[in-house]
Design a protein around this motif. Structure first.
Motif, PDB file in Angstrom:
ATOM      1  N   GLU A 322       0.836  -1.207   0.000  1.00 42.94           N
ATOM      2  CA  GLU A 322       0.000   0.000   0.000  1.00 42.94           C
ATOM      3  C   GLU A 322       0.867   1.252   0.000  1.00 42.94           C
ATOM      4  N   ARG A 323       1.911   1.237   0.800  1.00 43.60           N
ATOM      5  CA  ARG A 323       2.791   2.404   0.916  1.00 43.60           C
ATOM      6  C   ARG A 323       3.489   2.723  -0.395  1.00 43.60           C
ATOM      7  N   TYR A 324       3.909   1.683  -1.112  1.00 42.41           N
ATOM      8  CA  TYR A 324       4.662   1.904  -2.351  1.00 42.41           C
ATOM      9  C   TYR A 324       3.825   1.677  -3.606  1.00 42.41           C
ATOM     10  N   ARG A 325       2.548   1.430  -3.423  1.00 43.42           N
ATOM     11  CA  ARG A 325       1.596   1.306  -4.532  1.00 43.42           C
ATOM     12  C   ARG A 325       2.064   0.276  -5.573  1.00 43.42           C
ATOM     13  N   THR A 326       2.362  -0.907  -5.088  1.00 42.77           N
ATOM     14  CA  THR A 326       2.737  -1.996  -5.979  1.00 42.77           C
ATOM     15  C   THR A 326       2.294  -3.317  -5.379  1.00 42.77           C
ATOM     16  N   ARG A 327       2.132  -4.331  -6.230  1.00 44.45           N
ATOM     17  CA  ARG A 327       1.796  -5.676  -5.765  1.00 44.45           C
ATOM     18  C   ARG A 327       2.833  -6.694  -6.231  1.00 44.45           C
ATOM     19  N   ARG A 328       3.940  -6.220  -6.726  1.00 50.61           N
ATOM     20  CA  ARG A 328       4.957  -7.116  -7.267  1.00 50.61           C
ATOM     21  C   ARG A 328       5.838  -7.633  -6.124  1.00 50.61           C
ATOM     22  N   LYS A 329       5.698  -8.935  -5.843  1.00 45.70           N
ATOM     23  CA  LYS A 329       6.361  -9.513  -4.682  1.00 45.70           C
ATOM     24  C   LYS A 329       7.879  -9.452  -4.782  1.00 45.70           C
ATOM     25  N   PHE A 330       8.416  -9.545  -5.989  1.00 46.13           N
ATOM     26  CA  PHE A 330       9.873  -9.573  -6.112  1.00 46.13           C
ATOM     27  C   PHE A 330      10.499  -8.245  -5.673  1.00 46.13           C
ATOM     28  N   LYS A 331       9.692  -7.165  -5.613  1.00 44.58           N
ATOM     29  CA  LYS A 331      10.214  -5.868  -5.205  1.00 44.58           C
ATOM     30  C   LYS A 331      10.315  -5.714  -3.690  1.00 44.58           C
ATOM     31  N   LEU A 332       9.660  -6.608  -2.961  1.00 47.59           N
ATOM     32  CA  LEU A 332       9.516  -6.414  -1.521  1.00 47.59           C
ATOM     33  C   LEU A 332      10.842  -6.235  -0.795  1.00 47.59           C
ATOM     34  N   PRO A 333      11.870  -7.069  -1.014  1.00 47.15           N
ATOM     35  CA  PRO A 333      13.150  -6.860  -0.303  1.00 47.15           C
ATOM     36  C   PRO A 333      13.749  -5.484  -0.571  1.00 47.15           C
ATOM     37  N   PHE A 334      13.615  -5.018  -1.807  1.00 47.82           N
ATOM     38  CA  PHE A 334      14.165  -3.701  -2.158  1.00 47.82           C
ATOM     39  C   PHE A 334      13.360  -2.574  -1.499  1.00 47.82           C
ATOM     40  N   LEU A 335      12.055  -2.782  -1.372  1.00 42.14           N
ATOM     41  CA  LEU A 335      11.212  -1.779  -0.728  1.00 42.14           C
ATOM     42  C   LEU A 335      11.549  -1.661   0.760  1.00 42.14           C
ATOM     43  N   TYR A 336      11.769  -2.809   1.402  1.00 48.37           N
ATOM     44  CA  TYR A 336      12.168  -2.765   2.811  1.00 48.37           C
ATOM     45  C   TYR A 336      13.499  -2.031   2.956  1.00 48.37           C
ATOM     46  N   ALA A 337      14.442  -2.332   2.081  1.00 50.04           N
ATOM     47  CA  ALA A 337      15.751  -1.674   2.153  1.00 50.04           C
ATOM     48  C   ALA A 337      15.611  -0.169   1.935  1.00 50.04           C
ATOM     49  N   HIS A 338      14.776   0.227   0.980  1.00 49.37           N
ATOM     50  CA  HIS A 338      14.558   1.650   0.708  1.00 49.37           C
ATOM     51  C   HIS A 338      13.942   2.334   1.915  1.00 49.37           C
ATOM     52  N   ARG A 339      12.947   1.687   2.532  1.00 51.94           N
ATOM     53  CA  ARG A 339      12.280   2.280   3.689  1.00 51.94           C
ATOM     54  C   ARG A 339      13.241   2.452   4.857  1.00 51.94           C
ATOM     55  N   ILE A 340      14.078   1.463   5.099  1.00 46.99           N
ATOM     56  CA  ILE A 340      15.029   1.538   6.215  1.00 46.99           C
ATOM     57  C   ILE A 340      16.034   2.665   5.992  1.00 46.99           C
ATOM     58  N   VAL A 341      16.590   2.734   4.782  1.00 46.28           N
ATOM     59  CA  VAL A 341      17.626   3.732   4.501  1.00 46.28           C
ATOM     60  C   VAL A 341      17.050   5.148   4.512  1.00 46.28           C
ATOM     61  N   THR A 342      15.919   5.359   3.835  1.00 47.53           N
ATOM     62  CA  THR A 342      15.359   6.712   3.745  1.00 47.53           C
ATOM     63  C   THR A 342      14.701   7.145   5.057  1.00 47.53           C
ATOM     64  N   GLY A 343      14.249   6.167   5.858  1.00 47.55           N
ATOM     65  CA  GLY A 343      13.606   6.529   7.113  1.00 47.55           C
ATOM     66  C   GLY A 343      14.546   6.724   8.274  1.00 47.55           C
TER      67      GLY A 343
END
Length: 350
Positions: A322-343
């Motif tokens: 919901e936060r990143y407006r995507t349903r593509r599961k393969f992106k999930l590890p990269f999204l977590y990494a992005h959230r940790i670094v930017t947050g």
């Protein structure tokens, strides 16, 4: 304390002060959300416009809240209203004079799903946010009604997300001593005066960095001055039992220094120094990383500490999608990494 704030406090303490007031004083009153109390004393144009708007908003909010409470009653949920929704009716001359941006209430943890479904059926949308069994004790819902007015609900099953305060007042305790609020209909219940004062003392410290907001201090002042002697004794004992004596004393002393009128002997009887973990929140405004440290300190078991860190770093996949407006599961590890670094920077920002 600024001269303008001091003048505003003197004005609030003197009900015979009908102005005129400087623009600086009015701006300070608005910033502290006590301007409607001044508006009730005067015919100054801008303040009267604010008062008329507040009356319309409060009328629409009351109608909406009655529908919310009725919908929850239909599914067997009995919420206890908290903070401004109650105090505006029990301790202020009229509800519209005590502004609030949302409606807070507490439910039993087991009723979370039933509550969400009932409110969604009324047109509310649940706000996407992180959730965890050890880091979250509430969720939020929003809606715009038929005439476009915004309504926000803050649904608690714990009094605070901060671990040191989370269990200060469980739902069962609130419900046991709850009082009816007849002006909001047959399903409206609020906390006892003792519990309402404890919530007010804890709220400004646990949620708002030991804020000196005049509205919240006025809430505390009105509640404390209204307690009977036996209620003051129960409050002091409850503060001791729930390890929030320092927080409560600090808030009561600040409210009394600001507005006066709280029983001096009672204040003098409250302990001046305690070694409670919650006292750490009375220091300078805490960073997110400082709050995390206190959450870990309040969790003696290793598995709890690991879970707290994990819930912060890796919220649910549904939240991430919901936060990143995507349903593509393969992106999930990269999204977590992005959230940790930017947050990361916000955790160290005051």
């Amino acid at each position: 304390m600024s001269d303008v704030r001091n003048r505003l406090i003197r004005c609030l303490r003197n009900p015979r002060d009908h102005g005129p007031w400087s623009n600086d004083l009015l701006a300070c009153a608005r910033a502290n959300r006590v301007h409607l109390l001044l508006a009730d004393r005067t015919r100054i144009g801008p303040l009267q416009a604010d008062l008329r708007e507040a009356l319309v908003v409060e009328a629409a909010g009351e109608r909406e809240l009655r529908q919310v409470l009725a919908a929850l009653a239909e599914v067997g949920v009995r919420p206890v209203l908290l903070k401004g929704a109650v105090l505006s009716r029990t301790h202020y001359p009229r509800p519209e004079l005590r502004p609030r941006t949302d409606t807070d209430f507490m439910i039993p943890a087991r009723a979370r799903d039933a509550t969400a479904r009932a409110l969604i059926s009324l047109g509310y949308e649940q706000v996407p946010e992180t959730a965890g069994t050890l880091t979250t004790g509430q969720f939020h819902l929003h809606k715009h009604d038929a005439i476009g007015l915004f309504h926000a609900l803050d649904v608690h099953w714990q009094i605070s997300n901060v671990r040191a305060f989370a269990n200060v007042l469980p739902y069962a305790d609130l419900l046991r001593d709850a009082r009816r609020i007849p002006s909001l209909g047959p399903h409206a219940w609020g906390p006892s005066p003792v519990h309402a004062l404890m919530i007010a003392c804890v709220h400004r410290v646990a949620h708002h960095g030991n804020s000196d907001s005049l509205l919240w201090l006025l809430d505390v002042s009105l509640l404390a001055r209204s307690l009977e002697p036996q209620e003051r004794d129960r409050f002091a004992e409850l503060a001791r039992a729930r390890a929030v004596r320092s927080v409560c004393r600090n808030t009561l002393m600040l409210a009394d220094a600001t507005f006066g009128g709280i029983d001096a002997d009672w204040l003098a009887s409250l302990p001046t120094e305690t070694a409670e973990p919650t006292a750490a929140f009375l220091q300078a405004p805490m960073r997110q990383i400082d709050i995390l440290k206190e959450d870990l300190r309040a969790s003696p078991r290793l598995w709890e500490r690991l879970q707290i860190v994990g819930e912060h770093l890796f919220p649910s996949s549904s939240f991430m999608y919901e936060r990143y407006r995507t349903r593509r599961k393969f992106k999930l590890p990269f999204l977590y990494a992005h959230r940790i670094v930017t947050g990361m920077p916000k955790w160290f920002r005051r």
